[in-house]
Scaffold this motif. Structure first.
Motif, PDB file in Angstrom:
ATOM      1  N   ALA A 114       0.972  -1.264   0.023  1.00 21.32           N
ATOM      2  CA  ALA A 114       0.033  -0.113   0.059  1.00 21.32           C
ATOM      3  C   ALA A 114       0.878   1.071   0.076  1.00 21.32           C
ATOM      4  CB  ALA A 114      -0.685   0.019   1.232  1.00 21.32           C
ATOM      5  N   GLU A 115       1.893   1.198   0.853  1.00 11.99           N
ATOM      6  CA  GLU A 115       2.819   2.283   0.914  1.00 11.99           C
ATOM      7  C   GLU A 115       3.301   2.776  -0.193  1.00 11.99           C
ATOM      8  OE1 GLU A 115       5.929   2.361   3.901  1.00 11.99           O
ATOM      9  OE2 GLU A 115       5.111   4.468   4.491  1.00 11.99           O
ATOM     10  N   ALA A 116       3.872   1.670  -1.175  1.00 16.76           N
ATOM     11  CA  ALA A 116       4.503   1.802  -2.152  1.00 16.76           C
ATOM     12  C   ALA A 116       3.650   2.830  -3.122  1.00 16.76           C
ATOM     13  CB  ALA A 116       4.718   0.447  -2.779  1.00 16.76           C
ATOM     14  N   CYS A 117       2.523   2.621  -3.130  1.00 14.78           N
ATOM     15  CA  CYS A 117       1.420   3.409  -4.031  1.00 14.78           C
ATOM     16  C   CYS A 117       1.357   4.990  -3.670  1.00 14.78           C
ATOM     17  CB  CYS A 117      -0.086   2.797  -3.729  1.00 14.78           C
ATOM     18  SG  CYS A 117      -0.187   0.838  -4.391  1.00 14.78           S
ATOM     19  N   ALA A 118       1.951   5.224  -2.632  1.00 16.19           N
ATOM     20  CA  ALA A 118       2.140   6.678  -2.498  1.00 16.19           C
ATOM     21  C   ALA A 118       3.504   7.205  -3.234  1.00 16.19           C
ATOM     22  CB  ALA A 118       2.470   6.921  -0.920  1.00 16.19           C
ATOM     23  N   PHE A 119       4.328   6.306  -3.767  1.00 11.88           N
ATOM     24  CA  PHE A 119       5.231   6.678  -4.593  1.00 11.88           C
ATOM     25  C   PHE A 119       5.994   8.250  -4.018  1.00 11.88           C
ATOM     26  CE2 PHE A 119       3.006   4.414  -7.709  1.00 11.88           C
ATOM     27  CZ  PHE A 119       4.068   3.825  -8.191  1.00 11.88           C
ATOM     28  N   ASP A 120       6.407   7.765  -2.713  1.00  9.51           N
ATOM     29  CA  ASP A 120       6.665   9.020  -1.948  1.00  9.51           C
ATOM     30  C   ASP A 120       7.976   8.559  -0.901  1.00  9.51           C
ATOM     31  OD1 ASP A 120       7.044  11.066  -0.086  1.00  9.51           O
ATOM     32  OD2 ASP A 120       4.748  11.315  -0.044  1.00  9.51           O
ATOM     33  N   PRO A 121       9.088   8.524  -1.420  1.00  5.12           N
ATOM     34  CA  PRO A 121      10.422   8.243  -0.505  1.00  5.12           C
ATOM     35  C   PRO A 121      10.560   8.858   0.747  1.00  5.12           C
ATOM     36  CG  PRO A 121      11.026   8.251  -2.829  1.00  5.12           C
ATOM     37  CD  PRO A 121       9.662   8.902  -2.766  1.00  5.12           C
ATOM     38  N   PRO A 122      10.236  10.287   0.873  1.00  4.35           N
ATOM     39  CA  PRO A 122      10.093  10.844   2.151  1.00  4.35           C
ATOM     40  C   PRO A 122       9.247  10.163   3.284  1.00  4.35           C
ATOM     41  CG  PRO A 122      10.398  12.437   0.307  1.00  4.35           C
ATOM     42  CD  PRO A 122      10.035  11.366  -0.091  1.00  4.35           C
ATOM     43  N   LEU A 123       8.112   9.912   2.502  1.00  6.88           N
ATOM     44  CA  LEU A 123       7.089   9.421   3.409  1.00  6.88           C
ATOM     45  C   LEU A 123       7.488   7.967   3.965  1.00  6.88           C
ATOM     46  CD1 LEU A 123       3.994   9.378   4.504  1.00  6.88           C
ATOM     47  CD2 LEU A 123       3.626   7.937   2.630  1.00  6.88           C
ATOM     48  N   TRP A 124       8.011   7.247   3.007  1.00  5.13           N
ATOM     49  CA  TRP A 124       8.599   5.793   3.314  1.00  5.13           C
ATOM     50  C   TRP A 124       9.603   5.891   4.482  1.00  5.13           C
ATOM     51  CZ3 TRP A 124       9.486   4.979  -2.472  1.00  5.13           C
ATOM     52  CH2 TRP A 124       8.556   4.485  -3.173  1.00  5.13           C
ATOM     53  N   GLY A 175     -13.816  13.592   0.652  1.00  5.98           N
ATOM     54  CA  GLY A 175     -13.050  14.540  -0.160  1.00  5.98           C
ATOM     55  C   GLY A 175     -12.022  15.602   0.864  1.00  5.98           C
ATOM     56  N   ALA A 176     -12.003  15.091   2.038  1.00  7.22           N
ATOM     57  CA  ALA A 176     -10.931  16.118   2.954  1.00  7.22           C
ATOM     58  C   ALA A 176      -9.750  15.827   2.380  1.00  7.22           C
ATOM     59  CB  ALA A 176     -11.011  15.616   4.159  1.00  7.22           C
ATOM     60  N   TRP A 177      -9.339  14.804   1.764  1.00  8.76           N
ATOM     61  CA  TRP A 177      -8.116  14.578   0.967  1.00  8.76           C
ATOM     62  C   TRP A 177      -8.444  14.063  -0.297  1.00  8.76           C
ATOM     63  CZ3 TRP A 177      -3.106  15.615   1.179  1.00  8.76           C
ATOM     64  CH2 TRP A 177      -2.295  14.681   0.272  1.00  8.76           C
ATOM     65  N   ASN A 178      -7.767  14.577  -1.399  1.00  8.25           N
ATOM     66  CA  ASN A 178      -7.847  14.317  -2.723  1.00  8.25           C
ATOM     67  C   ASN A 178      -7.049  13.023  -2.951  1.00  8.25           C
ATOM     68  OD1 ASN A 178      -8.358  14.403  -5.528  1.00  8.25           O
ATOM     69  ND2 ASN A 178      -7.749  16.583  -5.745  1.00  8.25           N
ATOM     70  N   PRO A 179      -7.671  11.913  -3.652  1.00  9.31           N
ATOM     71  CA  PRO A 179      -6.581  10.899  -3.702  1.00  9.31           C
ATOM     72  C   PRO A 179      -5.563  11.182  -4.438  1.00  9.31           C
ATOM     73  CG  PRO A 179      -9.038  10.628  -4.586  1.00  9.31           C
ATOM     74  CD  PRO A 179      -9.190  11.857  -3.654  1.00  9.31           C
ATOM     75  N   SER A 180      -4.402  10.476  -4.091  1.00  7.52           N
ATOM     76  CA  SER A 180      -3.284  10.888  -4.682  1.00  7.52           C
ATOM     77  C   SER A 180      -2.511   9.360  -5.034  1.00  7.52           C
ATOM     78  CB  SER A 180      -2.291  11.665  -4.185  1.00  7.52           C
ATOM     79  OG  SER A 180      -2.387  11.318  -2.845  1.00  7.52           O
ATOM     80  N   GLY A 181      -2.886   8.402  -4.349  1.00 12.12           N
ATOM     81  CA  GLY A 181      -2.202   7.015  -4.613  1.00 12.12           C
ATOM     82  C   GLY A 181      -2.292   6.432  -6.044  1.00 12.12           C
ATOM     83  N   ARG A 182      -1.248   5.643  -6.614  1.00 13.97           N
ATOM     84  CA  ARG A 182      -1.247   5.285  -7.893  1.00 13.97           C
ATOM     85  C   ARG A 182      -0.722   3.747  -7.664  1.00 13.97           C
ATOM     86  NH1 ARG A 182      -3.389   9.199  -8.204  1.00 13.97           N
ATOM     87  NH2 ARG A 182      -2.876  11.302  -9.437  1.00 13.97           N
ATOM     88  N   PRO A 191      -4.256  -5.457 -18.939  1.00 12.70           N
ATOM     89  CA  PRO A 191      -4.924  -5.483 -17.385  1.00 12.70           C
ATOM     90  C   PRO A 191      -6.216  -4.778 -16.984  1.00 12.70           C
ATOM     91  CG  PRO A 191      -3.064  -3.826 -17.565  1.00 12.70           C
ATOM     92  CD  PRO A 191      -3.225  -4.375 -18.916  1.00 12.70           C
ATOM     93  N   GLN A 192      -6.764  -5.016 -15.844  1.00 10.06           N
ATOM     94  CA  GLN A 192      -7.791  -4.137 -15.463  1.00 10.06           C
ATOM     95  C   GLN A 192      -7.443  -2.718 -15.296  1.00 10.06           C
ATOM     96  OE1 GLN A 192     -11.056  -5.640 -14.072  1.00 10.06           O
ATOM     97  NE2 GLN A 192     -11.563  -3.441 -14.703  1.00 10.06           N
ATOM     98  N   PHE A 193      -6.218  -2.501 -14.789  1.00  7.46           N
ATOM     99  CA  PHE A 193      -5.597  -1.193 -14.261  1.00  7.46           C
ATOM    100  C   PHE A 193      -4.093  -1.561 -14.756  1.00  7.46           C
ATOM    101  CE2 PHE A 193      -9.203  -1.246 -11.586  1.00  7.46           C
ATOM    102  CZ  PHE A 193     -10.067  -0.281 -12.194  1.00  7.46           C
ATOM    103  N   PRO A 194      -3.475  -0.403 -15.443  1.00  4.92           N
ATOM    104  CA  PRO A 194      -2.068  -0.336 -15.642  1.00  4.92           C
ATOM    105  C   PRO A 194      -1.009  -0.185 -14.336  1.00  4.92           C
ATOM    106  CG  PRO A 194      -3.022   1.541 -16.800  1.00  4.92           C
ATOM    107  CD  PRO A 194      -4.082   0.720 -16.128  1.00  4.92           C
ATOM    108  N   PHE A 195       0.059  -0.414 -14.299  1.00  2.00           N
ATOM    109  CA  PHE A 195       0.875   0.143 -13.296  1.00  2.00           C
ATOM    110  C   PHE A 195       0.909   1.684 -13.189  1.00  2.00           C
ATOM    111  CE2 PHE A 195       4.988   1.941 -12.719  1.00  2.00           C
ATOM    112  CZ  PHE A 195       5.392   1.368 -11.232  1.00  2.00           C
ATOM    113  N   GLY A 196       0.713   2.266 -12.140  1.00  2.00           N
ATOM    114  CA  GLY A 196       0.667   3.742 -11.955  1.00  2.00           C
ATOM    115  C   GLY A 196      -0.463   4.378 -12.127  1.00  2.00           C
ATOM    116  N   PHE A 197      -1.527   3.786 -12.431  1.00  2.00           N
ATOM    117  CA  PHE A 197      -2.879   4.093 -12.439  1.00  2.00           C
ATOM    118  C   PHE A 197      -3.634   4.515 -11.169  1.00  2.00           C
ATOM    119  CE2 PHE A 197      -7.441   3.790 -12.411  1.00  2.00           C
ATOM    120  CZ  PHE A 197      -8.014   4.488 -13.770  1.00  2.00           C
ATOM    121  N   GLY A 198      -4.236   5.788 -11.303  1.00  2.00           N
ATOM    122  CA  GLY A 198      -5.084   6.227 -10.009  1.00  2.00           C
ATOM    123  C   GLY A 198      -5.736   7.501 -10.271  1.00  2.00           C
TER     124      GLY A 198
END
Ligand code: NOJ
Length: 709
Positions: free
Chosen positions: A93-103, A530-537, A579-586
């Motif tokens: 899941a965390e990988a889907c944030a694509f966010d090294p500082p968060l990791w 909508g308090a957070w605009n989804p950003s995961g991929r 696929p149903q959804f490609p890599f990076g999709f969100g």
């Protein structure tokens, strides 16, 4: 080598040396307290796993320091993959944030909490690239891509280890499982991996090399064999490559019982042979099966092992203890005062932030999301709607932890709404008796939220599944509810992508929320409202059907590239190739537009190439976009993948804002491994493709040219 280490080594008996290499699971009845005490006092145990908390670790440490002859402190090892007391999203899941500082941030809070519980060696990060969602351990890793896994490795090693291993808030990290554990035949855990040297070098080794470059203190070889050689005995990779070419000087710790399992693999006759093979391959610590303690004396007698190799391993273990500061003050971490309520609240906020950033919005039609504010009747239907423990996913240890369920999150976020919850069915049972009640509740509601998915123990070690769909009677429940035609939002809780084409077809909105940990419900509610605009991929390609596995974005083109309607092509006759959804999709609640993409048009081998891509927020909400950069080498001496990820970047854009994202490609980003497996940049054209996901039709491309050297 330090004086202390040499002095201790010189004073040790063979049994004490083997003791330093012996790691024992203190939570198992084989090592009941009496036996632990006896062995620790005799210097026959050098490290312990699976216990935490000062109340348990301190008495054992005291035995080692006060009762054993050489007073060598113990290491305490534990699996802290995504949090210790504050549980963050599972790694996939965390990988889907694509966010090294968060990791890195989530790793730091995990270490602070685990260190206070006496842990000094973390069996994480798990770096197994995986393209097979049947494999249960896909949940523990960073997904399908080697570059993402490498960035994840660096961030986690930095987060777990900090700058100085001896500091109270830091500890040793273990890069695991080395290597190709994520490619088991049939997706079944522990299975053989038989992959090409090229795939190994291009896909599976890079994250481990990145971890070594980041200074990881330990590496754990995997359970599997690689083309017939069990990794626990793989000298060519462990010694020649990892220690030799990569210069790794840390500790190699076997996986649980893996040394003794060399017998079951069929490469050792008995424990002495197994221990000799592992030692010769460079393994320093033998986890749990006492194969070194019991097998190496016989191996020495038979001339299968050498004292010099044992000494080398002992030196590495003692050096790690020294680097951790254990000889100076082994209680430094546990002696830290308990975390203040303020700090715990900050950690909860980090977990919540990680949670919301990990959620991937997969579908959103008919304005289903975000939910309208104000009074409304919401029916939360499904077995995972109020299941706090299921939010943790695999690998969480501390007892008595609490998580916010989806229901908790919704009630807190929408105090004016009338929210009812009906589970309808259990996650995995065959009783459909509750479906009518669930459908009635849905019927009376303005909005229906279906909470579906897997329980936390359907992924993780030894939890492979042959069918990656909804277990039990959840589909029947969902279909009964969908048949009502109400606005319906599906929230998936899961440790792997689930092949559910019917749900993606029929629900108005679908959120992949994985297993988000302590703050799951609140993070999900933020996205729903909508308090957070989804950003995961998606850090992993999402299959349409289990039959497509393995499916991933960086496949090769083949001589007959797959087209669903071209007969003699690389396709299926009974399902699409996409696929149903490609890599990076969100998706996002706003709309981003990628403008011009420009790049340095010509470069010489070894030179960098700058790529600039313009992104504009054309929607009505602020949002975060992830921009991916892929490379395609259309003509080369080796057929190159259709897309190779070479960079990703996140931008936050206010309404109407435009930003230019800059990528700098290094010379070796253009290199391939030639027919002799040597890296080489071949002159000619390269296509650079930039965009929101690995769907070629959504990528903007620019061609650059590498001149002859
Ligand atoms: C076995 C698992 O494969 C490994 O990931 C883990 O670190 C050890 N058990 C210790 O719990």
């Amino acid at each position: 080598m330090s004086d202390l280490v040499e002095r201790l080594l010189a004073a040790m008996t063979l049994q004490e040396k083997l003791g330093q290499l012996n790691m024992i699971d203190a939570a198992l009845p084989t090592h009941a307290p009496d036996e632990m005490t006896r062995q620790v006092c005799a210097g026959l145990i050098g490290s312990v796993l699976n216990v935490y908390g000062a109340g348990t670790t301190n008495p054992l440490q005291q035995l080692a320091l006060e009762q054993s002859r050489l007073r060598i402190p113990l290491i305490f090892g534990f699996d802290v993959l995504h949090g210790h007391r504050t549980i963050c999203p599972i790694p996939l899941a965390e990988a889907c944030a694509f966010d090294p500082p968060l990791w890195e941030r989530t790793a730091r809070i995990a270490m602070d909490e685990a260190g206070r519980d006496g842990i000094t060696l973390n069996f994480a990060p798990m770096l197994d690239v995986c393209r097979d969602p049947r494999w249960g351990r896909i949940a523990e890793g960073p997904g399908e891509d080697a570059l993402v896994a490498s960035r994840y490795a660096e961030a986690k090693v930095r987060g777990f280890q900090g700058a100085d291993l001896a500091a109270r808030e830091n500890m040793a990290a273990t890069a695991k499982h080395f290597v190709a554990y994520g490619a088991p035949a049939g997706g079944r855990d522990y299975g053989s991996a038989d992959i090409s040297e090229r795939e190994l070098a291009e896909v599976y080794l890079p994250p481990f090399e990145a971890a070594v470059k980041a200074g990881v203190a330990a590496i754990m070889p995997s359970f599997n064999d690689l083309a017939g050689i069990p990794m626990t005995a793989h000298g060519a990779l462990l010694k020649d490559l990892v220690r030799g070419r990569w210069g790794f000087e840390g500790v190699l710790v076997s996986d649980y019982n893996a040394v003794g399992e060399l017998i079951a693999h069929g490469v050792a006759e008995d424990l002495a042979e197994a221990a000799a093979l592992a030692l010769a391959a460079g393994i320093d610590i033998d986890m749990q099966d006492q194969a070194y303690l019991l097998g190496l004396p016989a191996a020495l007698d038979r001339g299968l092992a050498s004292v010099a190799d044992i000494d080398r391993a002992v030196r590495r273990v003692l050096t790690l203890k020294q680097r951790l500061g254990l000889f100076d003050d082994p209680y430094r971490r546990v002696a830290a005062p308990p975390l203040s309520l303020d700090t715990l609240a900050q950690y909860a906020e980090v977990a919540r932030d990680a949670g919301r950033r990990s959620i991937v919005l997969l579908k959103n039609e008919r304005g289903a999301l975000p939910l309208k504010p104000g009074a409304q009747r919401i029916a939360l239907i499904g077995p995972l709607g109020d299941a706090p423990l299921e939010m943790f996913g695999c690998w969480f240890a501390a007892a008595g932890l609490e998580a916010a369920s989806i229901l908790d999150g919704l009630r807190a976020a929408l105090p004016q709404a009338d929210i009812s919850h009906v589970p309808g069915v259990t996650v995995d049972g065959d009783d459909q008796g509750g479906i009518a009640e669930a459908a009635a509740a849905a019927h009376d509601a303005d909005t229906v939220i279906l909470s579906l998915g897997e329980s936390k123990d359907m992924t993780g070690e030894a939890h492979s599944r042959g069918h990656i769909d909804l277990p039990g009677c959840q589909r029947a429940l969902a279909e009964a509810v969908l048949a009502l035609g109400k606005p319906t939002i599906a929230i998936l809780t899961h440790g792997r992508p689930l092949a559910l084409p019917w749900l993606f077809e029929r629900a108005d909105a679908v959120l992949a929320t994985w297993q988000l940990g302590s703050q799951a419900g609140h993070a999900i509610a933020e996205v729903l409202t909508g308090a957070w605009n989804p950003s995961g991929r998606l850090a992993i390609t999402w299959p349409l059907d289990g039959g497509q596995i393995p499916i991933f974005h960086s496949h090769r083109p083949t001589g007959r590239p797959g087209h669903n309607d071209v007969f003699y092509s690389n396709r299926y006759t009974d399902m699409p190739v996409e696929p149903q959804f490609p890599f990076g999709f969100g998706l996002s609640y706003t709309r981003f537009r990628l403008g011009s993409v420009t790049a340095t048009p010509e470069f010489a081998p070894g030179e960098t190439v700058t790529v600039l891509a313009e992104v504009t927020n054309e929607g009505a909400l602020e949002g975060e976009e992830t921009v991916f950069l892929f490379l395609r080498d259309p003509v080369a001496s080796i057929a190159r993948p259709v897309l190779e990820l070479k960079g990703f970047a996140k931008v936050t854009l206010a309404v109407g804002e435009r930003q230019t994202v800059r990528f700098i490609l290094q010379g070796d980003d253009f290199a391939l491994l030639d027919r002799n497996m040597r890296p080489r940049v071949e002159p000619g054209a390269f296509e650079i493709l930039v965009g929101p996901c690995a769907d070629r039709s959504r990528l903007s491309s620019v061609t650059v040219r590498c001149q002859s050297a």
